[in-house]
Write a protein that holds these residues in place. Structure first.
Motif, PDB file in Angstrom:
ATOM      1  N   HIS A   1     -33.160  54.445  20.909  1.00 65.24           N
ATOM      2  CA  HIS A   1     -33.628  53.989  22.066  1.00 65.24           C
ATOM      3  C   HIS A   1     -33.563  55.193  23.104  1.00 65.24           C
ATOM      4  CE1 HIS A   1     -32.704  49.649  20.501  1.00 65.24           C
ATOM      5  NE2 HIS A   1     -33.546  50.253  19.631  1.00 65.24           N
ATOM      6  N   LEU A   2     -32.713  55.917  22.862  1.00 66.39           N
ATOM      7  CA  LEU A   2     -32.311  56.942  24.125  1.00 66.39           C
ATOM      8  C   LEU A   2     -33.692  57.948  23.936  1.00 66.39           C
ATOM      9  CD1 LEU A   2     -28.641  58.418  24.125  1.00 66.39           C
ATOM     10  CD2 LEU A   2     -29.851  57.229  26.022  1.00 66.39           C
TER      11      LEU A   2
ATOM     12  N   GLY B   1     -35.051  60.895  25.935  1.00 65.38           N
ATOM     13  CA  GLY B   1     -33.822  61.610  26.161  1.00 65.38           C
ATOM     14  C   GLY B   1     -34.166  62.797  25.081  1.00 65.38           C
TER      15      GLY B   1
ATOM     16  N   ILE C   1     -28.832  64.355  22.563  1.00 62.25           N
ATOM     17  CA  ILE C   1     -28.542  63.296  21.725  1.00 62.25           C
ATOM     18  C   ILE C   1     -27.893  63.728  20.463  1.00 62.25           C
ATOM     19  CG2 ILE C   1     -29.502  61.488  20.072  1.00 62.25           C
ATOM     20  CD1 ILE C   1     -32.106  61.170  22.172  1.00 62.25           C
TER      21      ILE C   1
END
Length: 311
Positions: free
Chosen positions: A262-263, A268, A273
């Motif tokens: 989801h990041l 992102g 991450i």
């Protein structure tokens, strides 16, 4: 299986496990698995060779003995993935031993593991993750237990923690700081920002918990006050996913996968991450994320210098 080990080999195995704990930071669960895998290999060789092999016999093992062991494992129903893990443990032991005592272990170290299809993680959707967090809070009538379960799952999803990392948190961290310092696999440390929702969830649990959350004790407690175990978290998620109609892959570890995916979906940076997850390799982080091709192309178009130049 201890009968398959001569005293000299037992000492070697203990020394290797101590090395894995001290130098590589292997967890107790990992060490138990390593010990069982290597001891099982020795047990087969004892039967195959007609007696518990000593150091000289083990140093002399060749492809025939190793292939015989692998064939025996497959005949017992051991899958390719499990056999690859066992072979990795055996190789790890022999690699350490060969470096320590200066002998050639090429026959073992060059043996290839059976091919197996890598299982890709299956994260929840964003709605599924939110429903899971809400749902675990409805499984127990005791307010403090419900608040505890919500807090744990929120940390898994909101911070990308492993279940062992969440359950290993010390009560001295209450209230949670804005940034958590986590020691993960291999002793690797990383810093994680803590979302306000996660801090609020832990605060509510701490306010309701009937047990003394003194510094130096586990943050998350079981019903009787002992440390909360991973099986309890898995069970409450299992019950919740059945009620919500979520797939069997909706496990505690799936919340960590969901955090990463989801990041990345939200724009992102993959390297950032990677740091948040504590992965040593970027390829591991890539396997953690389930982002469709269209999304990856969008990321490329917006971020890659050559793509921006053409635009």
């Amino acid at each position: 299986m201890s009968l398959a080990l001569t005293p000299a080999i037992r000492d070697l195995l203990d020394s290797w496990l101590t090395h894995e704990r001290a130098i590589k930071g292997a967890s107790e669960a990992t060490l138990r698995a390593y010990g069982a895998d290597v001891t099982g290999f020795f047990a087969f060789q004892a039967e195959y060779l007609g007696g518990a092999p000593g150091p000289a016999a083990l140093r002399g093992l060749g492809p025939r003995e190793l292939r015989a062991w692998m064939a025996d494992q497959r005949g017992r129903g051991v899958g390719a993935r499990s056999l690859a893990r066992r072979l990795s443990a055996v190789k790890g032991f022999f690699n350490w031993w060969a470096e320590r005592d200066g002998f050639d272990a090429t026959a073992i170290l060059s043996l290839r593991a059976p091919k197996h299809q890598r299982r890709l993680p299956r994260p929840l959707t964003e709605d599924g993750a939110r429903d899971m967090i809400d749902g675990v809070g409805e499984q127990d009538a005791r307010d403090w237990v419900a608040a505890r379960d919500i807090a744990v799952i929120t940390l898994l999803y909101g911070c990308g923690l492993r279940i062992s990392e969440a359950l290993g948190l010390d009560a001295r961290l209450i209230p949670l700081p804005e940034v958590l310092r986590i020691r993960g696999k291999g002793g690797k440390e990383r810093e994680l920002p803590v979302l306000p929702a996660a801090r609020a969830a832990v605060d509510r649990y701490a306010a309701l918990c009937p047990h003394d959350l003194a510094p130096g004790t586990p943050m998350f407690r079981g019903i009787r006050g002992g440390a909360l175990g991973p099986r309890a978290v898995a069970k409450v998620m299992e019950k919740t996913r059945m009620q919500l109609g979520l797939p069997s892959s909706a496990t505690p570890h799936a919340m960590r996968h969901s955090f990463a995916t989801h990041l990345l979906n939200a724009g992102g940076d993959l390297r950032a991450i990677q740091e948040l997850l504590g992965h040593a390799s970027l390829s591991t982080t890539q396997a953690y994320t389930a982002v469709d091709t269209a999304r990856l192309l969008d990321i490329y178009q917006s971020a890659h210098p050559s793509a921006r130049k053409r635009a």
